[in-house]
Enzyme design. Sequence first.
Site, PDB file in Angstrom:
ATOM      1  N   SER A 154       0.817  -1.214   0.000  1.00  0.00           N
ATOM      2  CA  SER A 154       0.000   0.000   0.000  1.00  0.00           C
ATOM      3  C   SER A 154       0.850   1.262   0.000  1.00  0.00           C
ATOM      4  CB  SER A 154      -0.925   0.007   1.221  1.00  0.00           C
ATOM      5  OG  SER A 154      -0.170  -0.033   2.415  1.00  0.00           O
ATOM      6  N   HIS A 182      -2.388  -2.839  -5.944  1.00  0.00           N
ATOM      7  CA  HIS A 182      -2.869  -2.494  -4.602  1.00  0.00           C
ATOM      8  C   HIS A 182      -4.381  -2.658  -4.543  1.00  0.00           C
ATOM      9  CE1 HIS A 182      -3.542   0.783  -1.323  1.00  0.00           C
ATOM     10  NE2 HIS A 182      -3.586  -0.441  -0.823  1.00  0.00           N
ATOM     11  N   GLU A 186      -5.261  -0.118  -7.478  1.00  0.00           N
ATOM     12  CA  GLU A 186      -4.225   0.791  -7.978  1.00  0.00           C
ATOM     13  C   GLU A 186      -3.149  -0.037  -8.677  1.00  0.00           C
ATOM     14  OE1 GLU A 186      -3.577   4.757  -5.352  1.00  0.00           O
ATOM     15  OE2 GLU A 186      -3.132   2.903  -4.284  1.00  0.00           O
ATOM     16  N   ASN A 238      -3.080   6.344  -0.334  1.00  0.00           N
ATOM     17  CA  ASN A 238      -2.548   6.629   0.993  1.00  0.00           C
ATOM     18  C   ASN A 238      -1.877   7.993   1.106  1.00  0.00           C
ATOM     19  OD1 ASN A 238      -3.383   4.402   2.497  1.00  0.00           O
ATOM     20  ND2 ASN A 238      -1.831   3.116   1.547  1.00  0.00           N
TER      21      ASN A 238
END
Length: 282
Positions: free
Chosen positions: A119, A140, A152, A190
């Site tokens: 991540s 991800h 992702e 993130n």
Amino acid sequence: MIQSIVVIGAGTMGNGISHVFAQYGYKVTIVDIAQSSLDKGLTNITNNLSRQVKKGTLTEDQMSATLANISLSTDLASVAPKANLIIEAASEDINVKKKIFTQLDAICPDTTIFATNTSSISITDLAAVTKRADKFIGMHFFNPVPVMKLVELIRGIATSNETHDVIHSLSLAIEKVPVSVQDYPGFISNRVLMPMINEAIYCLMEGVASAEDIDTVMKLGMAHPMGPLTLADFIGLDVCLAIMEVLHNGYSDSKYRPCPLLRKMVAAGYMGRKSGKGFFTY
């Protein structure tokens, strides 16, 4: 063409990823160092499939076919060379991941594509321990994987267009929505999410408002499905801290400095839902 997939790690993300690929007809082998972890992962998959059957989104026959597509193994060396794609979903520790990919690179055919579910860790850094950086990509997924549509796709500096396109098509084949991202710390998800959570923790530490009220503001004022502190507990406070440290180290910018309260809670063992206590008690 991707037909056979190895998923490394039988935890929440690993068994979720395996569940989805198996449901869409791919042969999946889940690898973990402990048989007990594999058994627990398969139990979770079975329970989640049963819920889908009860909801009417899956038939009993489809559940049986999905489970028949899943194999378990503790012997990475015997199963990895047979896979077209290997997805690593081990712990979010760069040294653990590098060790795994170094081993894989030595035993897998040159044609095998490597993907990591990290991540936040640099795809370029991980790919550098292999001799196939062009066939290395980030995939991800989001928790819970069978429900969340987003994936992702993170391109390392050497990821080839061919590798990206194969994994993009594969993501569409399992009815996910792939978003292509360049390899910068935190990617998109993130880099945006974690500073918001970190700032919510600062607000709590500074006594701006209670945890409940901070979450209420974001739910009712910003239409978030859950507040940032509840979400932090769901993710795991140790994971949140690790990602903030990746951002802080990667950008050398003080705006990514992990909140001292977050550090204190992790040091105390307050990890969120998985430990029974975080910003809330479970």
